[in-house]
Design an enzyme around this catalytic site. Structure first.
Site, PDB file in Angstrom:
ATOM      1  N   PRO A 316       0.671  -1.130   0.012  1.00 50.09           N
ATOM      2  CA  PRO A 316      -0.197   0.058   0.162  1.00 50.09           C
ATOM      3  C   PRO A 316       0.754   1.324  -0.053  1.00 50.09           C
ATOM      4  CG  PRO A 316       0.063  -1.032   2.213  1.00 50.09           C
ATOM      5  CD  PRO A 316       0.844  -1.974   1.336  1.00 50.09           C
ATOM      6  N   CYS A 317       1.488   1.496  -1.129  1.00 50.21           N
ATOM      7  CA  CYS A 317       2.168   2.838  -1.281  1.00 50.21           C
ATOM      8  C   CYS A 317       1.521   4.079  -1.212  1.00 50.21           C
ATOM      9  CB  CYS A 317       3.123   2.634  -2.502  1.00 50.21           C
ATOM     10  SG  CYS A 317       2.250   2.552  -4.094  1.00 50.21           S
ATOM     11  N   HIS A 318       0.291   4.040  -1.366  1.00 46.23           N
ATOM     12  CA  HIS A 318      -0.889   5.142  -1.160  1.00 46.23           C
ATOM     13  C   HIS A 318      -0.853   5.668   0.382  1.00 46.23           C
ATOM     14  CE1 HIS A 318      -3.382   1.430  -0.542  1.00 46.23           C
ATOM     15  NE2 HIS A 318      -4.011   2.374   0.618  1.00 46.23           N
TER      16      HIS A 318
END
Length: 353
Positions: A316-318
């Site tokens: 989850p780089c968001h």
């Protein structure tokens, strides 16, 4: 939400309009033909497909997201109103060579203003000219694989020749040039646009929004690092992946248990592993991430590694944000980053700039 979306007529109206080539609906919607992988205007004169083979879209850009490539008969990228000759000439070149590439500097040498063509495509299709060329290259390759039964997967994906010529050239590929493994490719629908999913025998190795700007580059890197070639096909991992992605967007899942294949440098893998420790509904800054991996001065390098993540949502780089609370650095688009953070924690993005 994606600004290219707009209300559509009913399916019955669109089906009848396409079959009858009703003029008043021209540019009101676009038709994707599943059996050929091609995108058409509602008034296209090609042989009509069966009703089950039709997909309907509000814009050509949305259809490109889903992997369709423009018809060479009706030219759906040309609006019904007057289209400048310089646009027509460029699109003719793309029609003749689906792998067509041209830099802005080369456009300028041909006395075509890159900003002018960018504005024209954004106005009519909400996509840049370079973005359209990228979509066309990717969709044509997967289209070759899906719909031209004469070609091997390896030949179809990598060729730049016309399909007929490649078919005539079969048998000229050396065995040692073949990839050591294959990566199956499919698309997964989500409320914020389709995801391109890739899987080999060991797990998921690609999960990206289809309109990501660097998607083509990431595909090439993935092929090189795994010594693999992509093909449009099935994988036992796709059904489980689609189920878990759907559960995530419906608020029923906060963690994933899909095996992931993430080839990269030791530093990249360290950064990606750190991203997976950010809990659902929480955020972390790039600075905090660099401290976590015991490399506090590597903030920029951490940001670069985040950008090279090829597994959206699951890694989850968001959830990684700027130090000042800015929503920065997301390949799928900042509007999607905000959507995902609000999905996980509706109160969270109120603080963001």
């Amino acid at each position: 939400m994606d600004p290219t979306s707009r209300p559509l007529p009913t399916k019955i109206i669109m089906t009848n309009a396409f079959l009858k080539r009703t003029k008043k609906f021209e540019d009101a919607f676009f038709v994707g033909v599943k059996s050929t992988g091609t995108l058409h205007k509602s008034t296209c004169g090609v042989r009509k497909p069966g009703k089950k083979n039709m997909d309907f879209f509000s814009s050509a850009k949305v259809a490109l997201d889903y992997g369709y490539r423009p018809c060479k008969v009706c030219h759906p990228m040309l609006p019904a109103d007057i289209t400048p000759d310089w646009i027509k000439n460029l699109l003719d070149k793309v029609d003749h060579d689906p792998e067509y590439k041209i830099r802005d500097s080369e456009l300028a040498k041909q006395e075509i203003d890159p900003n002018k063509i960018r504005r024209w495509f954004k106005k009519h299709h909400n996509i840049t000219f370079q973005g359209y060329l990228k979509f066309n290259r990717i969709n044509h390759r997967f289209g070759n694989i899906c719909y031209d039964k004469k070609l091997s997967v390896h030949q179809a994906y990598h060729t730049r020749k016309p399909l007929k010529q490649v078919a005539e050239d079969q048998g000229k590929y050396k065995e040692d040039e073949n990839p050591k493994q294959w990566i199956a490719i499919s698309r997964i629908e989500t409320p914020i646009g389709p995801l391109l999913a890739g899987a080999n025998e060991d797990g998921i190795c690609l999960l990206e929004f289809t309109d990501r700007r660097m998607l083509e580059t990431q595909i090439k890197i993935l092929e090189k690092r795994l010594n693999a070639a992509l093909y449009s096909g099935k994988s036992p991992y796709f059904k489980k992946l689609a189920k878990q992605i759907n559960e995530y967007f419906s608020g029923k899942r906060t963690e994933f248990d899909i095996p992931l294949i993430t080839p990269g440098t030791p530093f990249q893998k360290e950064v990606w592993n750190a991203i997976t420790t950010v809990p659902f509904g929480k955020i972390r800054t790039y600075k905090q991430q660099s401290i976590q991996i015991n490399n506090p001065k590597a903030v920029r390098a951490v940001g670069s590694a985040n950008g090279d993540n090829r597994i959206a949502i699951i890694i989850p780089c968001h959830r990684i944000v700027g130090n000042n609370g800015a929503l920065v650095g997301y390949g799928g688009g900042l509007w999607r980053k905000r959507f995902l953070l609000e999905l996980e924690n509706p109160n969270q993005t109120k603080m963001f700039v």
